[in-house]
Design an enzyme around this catalytic site. Structure first.
Site, PDB file in Angstrom:
ATOM      1  N   LYS A   1       0.672  -1.160  -0.016  1.00 38.12           N
ATOM      2  CA  LYS A   1       0.061   0.099  -0.108  1.00 38.12           C
ATOM      3  C   LYS A   1       0.918   1.315   0.058  1.00 38.12           C
ATOM      4  CE  LYS A   1      -3.187   2.553   2.900  1.00 38.12           C
ATOM      5  NZ  LYS A   1      -4.174   2.550   4.258  1.00 38.12           N
TER       6      LYS A   1
ATOM      7  N   ASP B   1      -2.661   9.835   3.778  1.00 43.02           N
ATOM      8  CA  ASP B   1      -3.788   9.712   4.088  1.00 43.02           C
ATOM      9  C   ASP B   1      -4.788  10.519   5.051  1.00 43.02           C
ATOM     10  OD1 ASP B   1      -6.492   8.427   4.305  1.00 43.02           O
ATOM     11  OD2 ASP B   1      -5.851   6.552   5.478  1.00 43.02           O
TER      12      ASP B   1
ATOM     13  N   LYS C   1     -10.351  12.528   8.558  1.00 36.81           N
ATOM     14  CA  LYS C   1      -9.819  12.284   9.561  1.00 36.81           C
ATOM     15  C   LYS C   1      -9.952  13.282  10.444  1.00 36.81           C
ATOM     16  CE  LYS C   1      -6.658   8.449   8.350  1.00 36.81           C
ATOM     17  NZ  LYS C   1      -7.276   7.335   8.864  1.00 36.81           N
TER      18      LYS C   1
ATOM     19  N   ASP D   1       1.652   5.910   5.689  1.00 40.63           N
ATOM     20  CA  ASP D   1       0.534   5.097   5.169  1.00 40.63           C
ATOM     21  C   ASP D   1       1.273   4.461   3.763  1.00 40.63           C
ATOM     22  OD1 ASP D   1      -1.801   3.876   5.583  1.00 40.63           O
ATOM     23  OD2 ASP D   1      -2.983   5.356   4.614  1.00 40.63           O
TER      24      ASP D   1
ATOM     25  N   ASP E   1     -12.352   6.932   3.873  1.00 46.91           N
ATOM     26  CA  ASP E   1     -10.869   6.680   4.641  1.00 46.91           C
ATOM     27  C   ASP E   1     -10.522   5.140   4.445  1.00 46.91           C
ATOM     28  OD1 ASP E   1      -8.928   7.326   6.196  1.00 46.91           O
ATOM     29  OD2 ASP E   1     -10.047   7.184   7.927  1.00 46.91           O
TER      30      ASP E   1
ATOM     31  N   GLU F   1      -9.419   3.606   2.140  1.00 43.93           N
ATOM     32  CA  GLU F   1      -8.790   3.548   0.845  1.00 43.93           C
ATOM     33  C   GLU F   1      -7.875   2.705   0.404  1.00 43.93           C
ATOM     34  OE1 GLU F   1      -7.740   5.226   3.287  1.00 43.93           O
ATOM     35  OE2 GLU F   1      -5.592   4.694   2.971  1.00 43.93           O
TER      36      GLU F   1
ATOM     37  N   ARG G   1      -7.713  -0.505   1.147  1.00 41.86           N
ATOM     38  CA  ARG G   1      -8.276  -1.952   0.521  1.00 41.86           C
ATOM     39  C   ARG G   1      -8.809  -1.489  -0.903  1.00 41.86           C
ATOM     40  NH1 ARG G   1     -12.442  -2.119   5.261  1.00 41.86           N
ATOM     41  NH2 ARG G   1     -10.846  -1.274   6.351  1.00 41.86           N
TER      42      ARG G   1
HETATM   43  N1  BES Z   1      -4.279   4.259   6.833  1.00 41.62           N
HETATM   44  C1  BES Z   1      -5.502   3.896   7.874  1.00 41.62           C
HETATM   45  C2  BES Z   1      -5.306   2.791   8.926  1.00 41.62           C
HETATM   46  C3  BES Z   1      -4.439   3.330   9.872  1.00 41.62           C
HETATM   47  C4  BES Z   1      -4.845   4.219  10.866  1.00 41.62           C
HETATM   48  C5  BES Z   1      -3.322   2.423  10.280  1.00 41.62           C
HETATM   49  C6  BES Z   1      -3.961   4.613  11.875  1.00 41.62           C
HETATM   50  C7  BES Z   1      -2.681   2.812  11.260  1.00 41.62           C
HETATM   51  C8  BES Z   1      -2.925   3.835  12.292  1.00 41.62           C
HETATM   52  C9  BES Z   1      -6.808   3.496   6.888  1.00 41.62           C
HETATM   53  O1  BES Z   1      -6.663   3.866   5.588  1.00 41.62           O
HETATM   54  C10 BES Z   1      -7.861   3.880   7.485  1.00 41.62           C
HETATM   55  O2  BES Z   1      -8.102   4.938   7.716  1.00 41.62           O
HETATM   56  N2  BES Z   1      -8.592   2.991   7.767  1.00 41.62           N
HETATM   57  C11 BES Z   1      -9.967   3.072   8.506  1.00 41.62           C
HETATM   58  C12 BES Z   1     -10.814   2.079   8.279  1.00 41.62           C
HETATM   59  C13 BES Z   1     -12.399   2.334   8.416  1.00 41.62           C
HETATM   60  C14 BES Z   1     -12.820   3.650   7.701  1.00 41.62           C
HETATM   61  C15 BES Z   1     -13.116   0.983   8.173  1.00 41.62           C
HETATM   62  C16 BES Z   1      -9.613   2.871  10.267  1.00 41.62           C
HETATM   63  O3  BES Z   1      -9.018   2.187  10.354  1.00 41.62           O
HETATM   64  O4  BES Z   1     -10.244   3.712  10.856  1.00 41.62           O
HETATM   65 ZN    ZN Z   2      -4.744   4.533   4.614  1.00 45.20          ZN
HETATM   66 ZN    ZN Z   3      -7.604   5.760   5.420  1.00 46.63          ZN
END
Ligand code: BES
Ligand code: ZN
Ligand code: ZN
Length: 495
Positions: free
Chosen positions: A266, A271, A278, A289, A348, A350, A352
């Site tokens: 990724k 992000d 966020k 990220d 968010d 993104e 996946r």
């Molecule tokens: N990059 C983030 C995941 C992340 C957040 C990794 C904090 C490490 C620390 C990812 O893109 C994300 O924002 N995921 C969301 C998914 C949700 C919207 C289903 C998350 O984990 O809140």
């Molecule tokens: Zn992310």
């Molecule tokens: Zn994200």
């Protein structure tokens, strides 16, 4: 840092610091540590007797030397208890000792080969772990500091071994440990580098440099090529940014290889969350990220040097996830590379999306295995903390091999379930699938989403909860760890 081995006695090698070790609970040191103790009239034994040093794993103590040894200081590092001692502990001890040497501004360091003496571990493995650990412990990201950078890296690190029969194995171990260690710190550097330097075109440029250094096939797709290829999800995520996305592809072909492994990282260089924005606290730090992309690029650098006996297809979809007048909206639907329509219920989620297109692309190239690495979910961090990453897999064999490959490189992986019933929560009212499922078990639903795009290939997904840490540990300072790099290299070298 230059790392080498000399055959001789630890008490006769001149240096700024000599590193010795001690198991927890040992009152009078033996082996090379014992020889140093003797040369100093029992200075180490006194330290233990006065309870100034216990021997806990990674614990250090040092003192100045005035005669008796051709060194300025002695540093003792704890190996922890002899019970359960192995290569991961060797690496941690070496890293902690190297960190302390750096703090003490030592330029020339000599060291005992942890693990190869009383513990009787194989010299090759010990030397690899000591070299790798020393490089990781000595690492700091200082490029952007113009004042008080505290940058005093070790210049020479010499392992001293008295048994001539072990020297050849130690030399091989050092050579391997240097490649792995330097690949991990190379990954740390590009992760720690802020997103105003590391954007998708920058990652693509790095890939091109690796390709030309090692003679890999390289293909970089820009925004138009991504759209033309039908990678609708990569294109969609990238729409909020004025900086163009890149779909990065590197190929290593090994003569006579029977299998091809795809490694997919990724590469979200920042992000912000998109319109599912966020908050300020959650956004800070999101330069990391792209840790998955950094790990696969770093692994390719090692592949170029070590030339494993397997073909490797490296993919890194690289985008920024921002807001803007052209950015996608929650509820929008896009057609994926694989053909399924996807409702973006949350912008968010993104990672996946871009990984779905990348793993589907890998599957179409006819690879045998797909391994993806991604800072995919905050849920995985909650589940495992920042020193363990989650591995989800459709193949037990692949999962076990990755866990084993990680262990001897200081990378902890824990198997997580692809619990089937949770797939239900990814059903969309309007499209074939949506990108968020139940919040509970969020790391699992994230993995299940990607699984829908890999077809019948053996697949493993590593959710990089340990991509960055918020405090110093033996193997890494606060910031990027490079997690995944060592695991991938060791796994590819097992072919
Ligand atoms: N990059 C983030 C995941 C992340 C957040 C990794 C904090 C490490 C620390 C990812 O893109 C994300 O924002 N995921 C969301 C998914 C949700 C919207 C289903 C998350 O984990 O809140
Ligand atoms: Zn992310
Ligand atoms: Zn994200």
């Amino acid at each position: 840092m230059e790392i080498n081995v000399v055959c001789g006695s630890l008490t006769e090698q001149p240096s700024d610091i000599v590193i010795v070790n001690l198991f927890k609970g040992v009152k009078s040191p033996g082996g090379a540590t014992g020889a140093v103790d003797k040369a100093l009239n029992g200075a180490i034994s006194s330290l233990i007797a006065d309870e100034e040093f216990e021997g806990n794993l990674g614990e250090t103590a040092f003192f100045r030397v005035n005669g008796g040894l051709p060194v300025k200081k002695v540093l003792i590092v704890g190996l922890g208890s002899a019970d359960g001692f192995g290569i991961p502990q060797v690496m941690r001890a070496a890293a902690s000792a190297a960190r302390k040497c750096r703090d003490l501004k030592a330029k020339k360091v000599t060291s005992i080969l942890h693990g190869a003496g009383i513990a009787g571990l194989p010299a090759f493995e010990c030397a690899k772990a000591v070299a790798e650990g020393a490089i990781l412990g000595d690492y700091a990201y200082t490029r952007l500091k113009t004042e008080n950078s505290g940058s005093n890296p070790i210049e020479y690190f010499t392992i001293v071994e008295s048994d001539n029969n072990k020297i050849a194995d130690i030399e091989r171990g050092i050579a391997r440990g240097v490649v792995v260690g330097e690949s991990i710190t190379w990954a740390r550097d590009i992760i720690n580098e802020p997103s105003n330097f590391v954007d998708p075109p920058h990652l693509a440029k790095i890939a091109e440099e690796i390709a030309s250094e090692f003679g890999f096939e390289c293909r970089i797709r820009d925004r138009k090529a991504i759209e033309d290829e039908g990678m609708g999800l990569v294109a969609a995520v990238s729409r909020g940014s004025a900086i163009e996305p890149r779909f990065i592809e590197l190929k290593y072909s090994a003569p006579g290889a029977k299998k091809t492994v795809a490694i997919v990282g990724k590469g979200v260089t920042f992000d912000a969350g998109g319109y599912s924005l966020k908050n300020a606290d959650g956004m800070y730090g999101m330069k990391d990220d792209m840790s998955g992309a950094a790990a696969v690029l770093a692994a390719m650098r090692a592949v170029g040097k070590l030339k494993p006996n397997v073909n490797v297809l490296m993919l890194a979809p690289a985008v920024e996830n921002l807001i803007g007048s052209n950015a996608i909206h929650p509820g929008d639907v896009f057609k994926s590379y694989q053909g399924k329509t996807v409702e973006v219920a949350n912008t968010d989620a993104e990672g996946r999306l871009i990984l779905a297109d990348a793993v589907a692309y890998a599957a179409k190239q006819g690879v045998d295995e797909i391994i993806d690495l991604a800072t995919l979910t905050g849920a995985c961090v909650v589940a495992l903390g920042r020193q363990v990453s989650g591995v989800f897999a459709t193949s037990d064999e692949l999962a076990d091999s990755l866990i084993k490959a990680g262990r001897n490189n200081g990378e902890n992986l824990w198997r997580m379930p692809l619990y089937e019933d949770y797939r239900e929560s990814l059903k969309s009212d309007v499209a074939d699938i949506k990108n968020v499922g139940s919040r509970d078990g969020g790391a699992i639903t994230g993995a299940l989403f990607i699984r829908d795009f890999v077809g019948d290939k053996a697949w493993a997904h590593i959710d990089l909860a340990s991509a960055t840490i918020d405090k110093d540990i033996d193997l890494a300072k606060k910031g990027a760890t490079g997690m995944g790099t060592g695991t991938l290299i060791e796994y590819l070298m097992s072919y």
